[in-house]
Design a protein around this motif. Structure first.
Motif, mmCIF file in Angstrom:
data_model
loop_
_atom_site.group_PDB
_atom_site.id
_atom_site.type_symbol
_atom_site.label_atom_id
_atom_site.label_comp_id
_atom_site.label_asym_id
_atom_site.label_seq_id
_atom_site.Cartn_x
_atom_site.Cartn_y
_atom_site.Cartn_z
ATOM 1 N N SER A 14 0.844 -1.181 0.000
ATOM 2 C CA SER A 14 0.000 0.000 0.000
ATOM 3 C C SER A 14 0.886 1.239 0.000
ATOM 4 O O SER A 14 1.988 1.236 0.533
ATOM 5 C CB SER A 14 -0.930 0.001 1.226
ATOM 6 N N THR A 39 -2.914 7.444 2.576
ATOM 7 C CA THR A 39 -3.535 6.176 2.233
ATOM 8 C C THR A 39 -3.923 5.423 3.494
ATOM 9 O O THR A 39 -3.138 5.319 4.434
ATOM 10 C CB THR A 39 -2.568 5.300 1.409
ATOM 11 N N TRP A 41 -6.025 1.795 3.848
ATOM 12 C CA TRP A 41 -6.900 0.699 3.487
ATOM 13 C C TRP A 41 -7.805 0.436 4.682
ATOM 14 O O TRP A 41 -7.408 0.610 5.828
ATOM 15 C CB TRP A 41 -6.097 -0.552 3.178
ATOM 16 N N LEU A 122 -11.351 -7.013 -2.779
ATOM 17 C CA LEU A 122 -10.630 -5.742 -2.722
ATOM 18 C C LEU A 122 -11.452 -4.712 -3.484
ATOM 19 O O LEU A 122 -11.815 -4.937 -4.639
ATOM 20 C CB LEU A 122 -9.257 -5.865 -3.388
ATOM 21 N N LEU A 153 -11.857 -5.580 1.863
ATOM 22 C CA LEU A 153 -11.003 -4.424 2.087
ATOM 23 C C LEU A 153 -11.381 -3.364 1.075
ATOM 24 O O LEU A 153 -11.597 -3.675 -0.095
ATOM 25 C CB LEU A 153 -9.523 -4.799 1.928
ATOM 26 N N ASP A 155 -10.937 1.065 -0.182
ATOM 27 C CA ASP A 155 -9.980 2.172 -0.317
ATOM 28 C C ASP A 155 -8.573 1.643 -0.595
ATOM 29 O O ASP A 155 -7.572 2.220 -0.185
ATOM 30 C CB ASP A 155 -9.983 3.102 0.904
ATOM 31 N N VAL A 156 -8.531 0.551 -1.331
ATOM 32 C CA VAL A 156 -7.278 -0.120 -1.698
ATOM 33 C C VAL A 156 -6.653 0.613 -2.887
ATOM 34 O O VAL A 156 -7.344 1.248 -3.682
ATOM 35 C CB VAL A 156 -7.569 -1.604 -2.031
ATOM 36 N N TYR A 177 -3.488 -7.705 5.270
ATOM 37 C CA TYR A 177 -3.876 -6.366 5.743
ATOM 38 C C TYR A 177 -3.610 -6.287 7.238
ATOM 39 O O TYR A 177 -3.991 -7.184 7.996
ATOM 40 C CB TYR A 177 -5.356 -6.143 5.456
#
Length: 189
Positions: A14, A39, A41, A122, A153, A155-156, A177
């Motif tokens: 990420s 960022t 996630w 994702l 998950l 906002d990857v 993650y």
């Protein structure tokens, strides 16, 4: 960040920051990207650690949704032939869809059986996204996936908002993650 050893595996991480919109780039294209937002996630379940693996399958919801129920919708055939045993990791992102249209698209995918044999999902940061009053992306994801008890998950680092990790359909991958950061390890051999 990308790591590619000689054994046919690629590890992607990420990002630290991402570009929240294209406005500054359009005004001054010579300067490149503007990584202006941190960022993070997120896990739909709220878990601080998640891990899942399977064959990657996915792409842009805005495009994929036009295939559902047509002769070009061969998801069941593909999964049965190549991924049913190992399971599927769906990676999805959108451009120009609001929360309700994302919900409708995911609902149609679910009804068509696209999320059978799924080990995890994702969801990339949506580009040119808007909420619908009180209905947000997280509401759409909860309504679609809460009853399936699978890791989701969102906002990857995939999709139309730079930087983007690269995922290849059909490759085997493992997603890890931990507390807002993630790793995608992909095997191409």
């Amino acid at each position: 960040m990308l790591s590619c050893p000689e054994n046919g595996e690629v590890t992607q991480y990420s990002s630290d920051h991402y570009q929240s919109n294209w406005e500054k780039v359009y005004r001054n294209p010579a300067t490149g990207f503007y990584f202006d937002s941190e960022t993070e996630w997120k896990s739909l379940s709220g878990d601080s650690q998640v891990e899942f693996s399977g064959r990657f399958l996915g792409g842009c919801i805005s495009t994929l949704r036009t295939l559902i129920g047509t002769p070009f919708d061969q998801v069941d055939d593909y999964v049965s032939k190549y991924a049913a045993e190992e399971g599927v990791v769906w990676y999805l992102e959108s451009v120009g869809l609001d929360a309700i249209n994302i919900y409708r698209s995911l609902w149609q995918m679910k009804q068509a059986g696209w999320f059978n044999h799924v080990n995890g999902i994702l969801i990339g940061r949506p580009s040119r996204y808007s909420a619908n009053q009180d209905f947000q992306l997280i509401d759409a994801l909860n309504d679609i996936f809460a009853d399936q008890y699978i890791p989701v998950l969102y906002d990857v680092d995939i999709g139309h908002a730079p930087p983007q990790n690269i995922i290849v359909n059909g490759a085997f991958g493992k997603v890890t993650y931990t507390k807002s950061k993630g790793t995608i390890n992909t095997s191409y051999i």
